[in-house]
Structures are given as C-alpha cells and as structure tokens.
Scaffold this motif. Structure first.
Motif, PDB file in Angstrom:
ATOM      1  N   GLN A   1      -2.059  26.508  10.671  1.00  0.00           N
ATOM      2  CA  GLN A   1      -3.261  27.066  10.067  1.00  0.00           C
ATOM      3  C   GLN A   1      -3.412  28.558  10.334  1.00  0.00           C
ATOM      4  O   GLN A   1      -4.446  29.129  10.091  1.00  0.00           O
ATOM      5  CB  GLN A   1      -4.500  26.320  10.600  1.00  0.00           C
TER       6      GLN A   1
ATOM      7  N   GLU B   1      -0.177  15.140  17.283  1.00  0.00           N
ATOM      8  CA  GLU B   1      -1.523  15.254  16.758  1.00  0.00           C
ATOM      9  C   GLU B   1      -2.363  16.118  17.687  1.00  0.00           C
ATOM     10  O   GLU B   1      -2.056  16.279  18.858  1.00  0.00           O
ATOM     11  CB  GLU B   1      -2.157  13.858  16.635  1.00  0.00           C
ATOM     12  N   SER B   2      -3.424  16.691  17.148  1.00  0.00           N
ATOM     13  CA  SER B   2      -4.290  17.538  17.954  1.00  0.00           C
ATOM     14  C   SER B   2      -4.788  16.776  19.183  1.00  0.00           C
ATOM     15  O   SER B   2      -5.152  15.610  19.103  1.00  0.00           O
ATOM     16  CB  SER B   2      -5.490  18.005  17.125  1.00  0.00           C
TER      17      SER B   2
ATOM     18  N   GLN C   1      -0.585  23.555  16.658  1.00  0.00           N
ATOM     19  CA  GLN C   1      -0.771  22.933  15.353  1.00  0.00           C
ATOM     20  C   GLN C   1      -2.226  22.537  15.114  1.00  0.00           C
ATOM     21  O   GLN C   1      -2.915  22.090  16.031  1.00  0.00           O
ATOM     22  CB  GLN C   1       0.134  21.693  15.253  1.00  0.00           C
ATOM     23  N   ASP C   2      -2.664  22.713  13.852  1.00  0.00           N
ATOM     24  CA  ASP C   2      -4.032  22.373  13.457  1.00  0.00           C
ATOM     25  C   ASP C   2      -5.063  23.138  14.279  1.00  0.00           C
ATOM     26  O   ASP C   2      -6.164  22.649  14.530  1.00  0.00           O
ATOM     27  CB  ASP C   2      -4.280  20.861  13.579  1.00  0.00           C
ATOM     28  N   ARG C   3      -4.686  24.347  14.727  1.00  0.00           N
ATOM     29  CA  ARG C   3      -5.555  25.212  15.524  1.00  0.00           C
ATOM     30  C   ARG C   3      -6.034  24.526  16.800  1.00  0.00           C
ATOM     31  O   ARG C   3      -7.133  24.766  17.278  1.00  0.00           O
ATOM     32  CB  ARG C   3      -6.737  25.731  14.702  1.00  0.00           C
ATOM     33  N   TYR C   4      -5.201  23.678  17.349  1.00  0.00           N
ATOM     34  CA  TYR C   4      -5.495  23.105  18.657  1.00  0.00           C
ATOM     35  C   TYR C   4      -5.198  24.146  19.723  1.00  0.00           C
ATOM     36  O   TYR C   4      -4.125  24.754  19.734  1.00  0.00           O
ATOM     37  CB  TYR C   4      -4.662  21.848  18.896  1.00  0.00           C
TER      38      TYR C   4
END
Length: 218
Positions: free
Chosen positions: A24, A54-55, A91-94
């Motif tokens: 992102q 996954e986050s 990933q995914d702005r984690y």
C-alpha cells in the motif's frame, strides 16, 4: 560503522525468512531481491514469506519459527513522537515496532540468536541518549540478544540498498569471512556502484566484528 558487541563467534543460518515491502506504499522494485534470498538460502515449504503473511502475524511468526536469518526489505520511518519505537512498514500497512517483540517473540529470538538485516530507511536510529542503544538496536541487541543486527541510520536509495545487501551476502560466502569485513566489502562495492549516493555509509553493524555467518553446511 560497526558497534562491537559480545554476540558470539558465529551465526549459523540453516533457514531464512525474507519479508518484502508493503503493497500500500510507494513500490520498491529492488525490494524484490527477497525472492532471490529465499531461493538461494533454505526456506522451508509453506513458510510465510514476502506476501504470505496476514496483518498482525509477523510478531507471532517471530515467536514460533526457528529462523536464523531475518531479512526485511521494506519501508521504514523514524517516529519523532516515539523515536525508540519507530516502525517497519509491512504488507497492508501493518506496522511492526520494537515494542511488539515481547514475550514469546523475545524468548524465541534470545534462543535462536539470528542475524537480523533491517533493509529499511532510518530504522537504525534511536532517541537521543547519553549512553546505550535506542530503537530497534536496543530491542534486538539489548533485549532479544540476537546474534547480529544490520540497519541503516538514515534514508537509503532502493537500488543502492539492494546492492549493499547482495554484496554483503556474497562476501559472507567467502571462507573465513567476518561480519565486519563483509560489511566493509559491501560498503566499498556500493560506493563504487553508486558514487553519488550516501547509502554505502548508512549501515551500522551491531555484533562482534569477528563473528562469522555460517550458511547451511558451509
């Protein structure tokens, strides 16, 4: 810069987990070198990798998997509000922060004592202090007692950062190569390839400079 720490004489690397940049944020084309690392070094089948997590699962993965080399190629940022808890942006702005490495994750890192390479901007920085370490260095080296940590003190250019990492790992494959010498060779190679860029100066090594990286059965 190398910070001499009594971290042991060698870091054995039977397994590696390479984590790539978040999807992102501004792309890091050279960050795709994590796939090369995963192919060149042993990565067990089914191990969560650059896009498989996954986050919220990163700290949990640190707690349960025996990994001897953690390589992060992603965005980083220096948080002026909490400088000793600045994030890796995954990933995914984690956001993975030093304070996430507690409990089982800290115990696992203290047991395995891996080499950790944080190839992300400014994550080698910490808050101002008269003595001691700060930020990721304080957590990973001081609290988690990893075998070695490499991280840049300021923003690094993507292509030069990749070049530095590849030169470092290539040097580590030479017989008898120490971490201190491998970092120096990576500096020289990066300076020669990117003479107008200060990335070659950015990286700090926190380890015993005469420690060695032992890859697989080498």
């Amino acid at each position: 810069m190398s910070r001499r720490l009594e971290c042991g004489s060698y870091v054995a690397v039977p397994t590696v987990l390479a984590i790539r940049r978040g999807v992102q944020r501004t792309p890091l084309p050279a960050g795709d070198h994590t796939n090369t690392f995963r192919g060149e070094y042993h990565c067990p089948p089914g191990l969560p990798g650059s896009r498989g997590m996954e986050s919220g699962s990163y700290a949990a993965t640190l707690a349960v998997l025996t990994i001897k080399l953690w390589h992060f190629a992603c965005h980083g940022d220096f948080d002026t509000q909490v400088p000793n808890n600045s994030p890796l942006i995954l990933q995914d702005r984690y956001f993975l922060r030093p304070d996430d490495l507690v409990g089982r994750a800290q115990t696992r890192l203290r047991t395995d004592r891996p080499l950790v390479f944080l190839n992300a901007c400014r994550v080698g920085q910490g808050g101002l202090a008269l003595t001691g370490l700060g930020g990721w260095a304080a957590t990973l080296v001081g609290h988690c007692r990893v075998g070695a940590l490499i991280a840049p003190l300021w923003s690094v250019h993507d292509g030069a950062a990749r070049h530095f990492a590849e030169a470092f790992y290539t040097a580590c494959r030479q017989a008898g190569m120490t971490l201190g010498e491998a970092v120096w060779q990576a500096r020289v190679a990066t300076r020669n390839a990117f003479p107008d860029d200060t990335t070659w100066l950015a990286y700090s090594l926190y380890a015993h400079p005469n420690a060695r990286l032992v890859i697989g059965g080498e």
